[in-house]
Design an enzyme around this catalytic site. Structure first.
Site, PDB file in Angstrom:
ATOM      1  N   GLU A  61      -5.885   5.696  -0.143  1.00  0.00           N
ATOM      2  CA  GLU A  61      -6.109   4.246  -0.210  1.00  0.00           C
ATOM      3  C   GLU A  61      -7.221   3.826   0.753  1.00  0.00           C
ATOM      4  O   GLU A  61      -8.123   3.058   0.389  1.00  0.00           O
ATOM      5  CB  GLU A  61      -4.807   3.518   0.122  1.00  0.00           C
ATOM      6  N   HIS A  62      -7.176   4.329   1.983  1.00  0.00           N
ATOM      7  CA  HIS A  62      -8.221   3.996   2.959  1.00  0.00           C
ATOM      8  C   HIS A  62      -9.596   4.472   2.496  1.00  0.00           C
ATOM      9  O   HIS A  62     -10.599   3.758   2.649  1.00  0.00           O
ATOM     10  CB  HIS A  62      -7.895   4.645   4.304  1.00  0.00           C
ATOM     11  N   GLU A 101      -3.451   4.068  13.768  1.00  0.00           N
ATOM     12  CA  GLU A 101      -2.443   3.252  13.084  1.00  0.00           C
ATOM     13  C   GLU A 101      -1.040   3.814  13.333  1.00  0.00           C
ATOM     14  O   GLU A 101      -0.082   3.063  13.541  1.00  0.00           O
ATOM     15  CB  GLU A 101      -2.741   3.212  11.585  1.00  0.00           C
TER      16      GLU A 101
END
Length: 426
Positions: free
Chosen positions: A49-50, A126
């Site tokens: 996704e990133h 993160e």
């Protein structure tokens, strides 16, 4: 009024025309999340996704950001346990740009090696940030404890080890396997020219190709247990969880009502008892997550170590009360009305409408109108809630996960919190 059609490549398009607004929300949804990962692949869905934001043949990562900012739009994505979504919200006059930008990112990512290494470091930060947020970390700890080694119990972010060993080739293979027209959908809600929508979607999305082959799904096995993790925090953060209902279960709307009256608002039982009446917590709530083949019902509370035993006892007292006593009519109606109000208010947002379209398509293969949901909620009775509570809140399947500045004596508290003689005195 929602509509459904197939694009030339087989990708399902679901859309709702709302002429009274000036925005349009576009989402590409793929039925792929952390539960689709092998143990060695943990975190690959989220890393993928990133990486779709890190550049295509036409646009660099900076150019993607500048393109959406130049028209005052909003571009984002998120990964869950069972699906990943990429979406853009934009003024209606920029619909074509939104469709083209999203398609370019999804279909033509570069996966540049230097960008991959940078993004791995971003995700490691993160993970560290997540570790510093115990009220979020505790939920993952509870899920891992309840679901043991099942893929649904894996952390969405992955582990530092799995993130670092993911290669560019791994990402390409994973994307080719899951990002296919027959495992995805395109959802659009807002103001647009209906007569041209399908033509424009075909123009930008026709190059999404491939065919999805489902893999084997491992059965979910759960058993109630206790997990205490020592962590240097100011509060004890606790999460109590039980297996819930899968998303097509006939009692899912009853559990939705139960969730609301137990911990879904400031008038809920847990909020009133633990915070307003006793002053033992600042934050508490209940949460229901439904998956394809199972569900999770959980309760969260943050309290001092001194009040940890008392909070546990009070929560268990409320769970037993739900099993034994009918919910008063006034309280039941209030919970239903709050669900109704929240649903109707959420539909004033085009992104929320787009999300409902996509989830209906991915999970049920048809659009579920709000009226159908509200009618099912209205049919829930006090007897249903006793039956559901008796089914779910059985001692042998209740899991407790907690983290905080524990001492040795807290182990005994955690093991005996469901004993009748541990109930908090009035």
């Amino acid at each position: 009024m929602s509509n459904r059609t197939k694009l030339e490549n087989g990708l399902t398009l679901v859309y709702e025309h709302i002429p009274s607004v000036r925005s349009v929300a576009i989402g590409f949804w793929v039925a792929c999340g952390s539960r689709n990962e092998s143990p060695a692949e943990q975190g690959i869905s989220h890393l993928l996704e990133h990486m779709l934001f890190k550049g295509t043949e036409q646009r660099s990562a900076r150019k993607i950001a500048e393109t959406i900012d130049a028209v005052g739009g909003h571009l984002n994505a998120f990964t869950t346990k069972e699906y990943t979504c990429y979406y853009v919200k934009i003024l209606d006059q920029h619909l074509r740009l939104g469709l083209e930008l999203l398609a370019d990112m999804v279909i033509n990512p570069l996966f540049a090696p230097e960008e991959l290494e940078k993004e791995k470091n971003v995700i490691l930060e993160e993970v560290r940030m997540y570790e510093d947020n115990p009220d979020e970390l505790i939920y993952d700890l509870m899920v891992q404890t309840l679901l043991k080694d099942h893929p649904l119990g894996h952390p969405i972010l992955g582990t530092p080890e799995s993130i670092l060993r993911t290669s560019r080739e791994d990402l390409i293979r994973f994307k080719e396997r899951f990002y296919t027209p027959d495992n995805s959908c395109l959802a659009i809600a807002g103001n647009f020219e209906v007569s041209r929508l399908v033509e424009e979607c075909n123009a930008f999305w026709r190059n999404l190709r491939g065919s999805f082959t489902p893999g084997e799904s491992s059965p979910v096995q759960t058993a109630g247990t206790t997990c205490l993790r020592k962590k240097d925090t100011e509060q004890v953060h606790l999460c109590i969880g039980v297996p819930g209902f899968h998303r097509k279960h006939q009692d899912r709307y009853g559990l939705l009502v139960l969730n609301n009256l137990l911990g879904g608002s400031s008038s809920s039982r847990l909020f009133q008892e633990l915070r307003e009446e006793r002053g033992l917590v600042y934050s508490t709530g209940a949460y229901y997550s439904a998956f394809r083949d199972t569900g999770l019902f959980s309760i969260y509370a943050g309290t001092s170590r001194k009040n940890f035993p008392r909070v546990l006892s009070l929560i268990w007292k409320e769970l037993k009360r739900l099993r034994e006593e009918p919910v008063p009519t006034e309280e039941l109606n209030r919970a239903k009305e709050q669900i109704k109000g929240n649903l109707w208010l959420s539909l004033e947002n085009t992104t929320n409408r787009m999300t409902r379209l996509a989830k209906s398509e991915l999970f049920y293969g048809r659009f579920i109108p709000p009226e159908e949901v509200l009618a099912a909620v209205e049919r829930v009775t006090a007897e249903d809630l006793i039956r559901i509570s008796s089914d779910l809140f059985q001692e042998e399947q209740v899991t407790l996960a907690a983290l905080g500045p524990f001492q040795e004596e807290d182990e005994a508290v955690a093991k005996g919190w469901k004993n009748d003689d541990a109930t908090d005195p009035d």
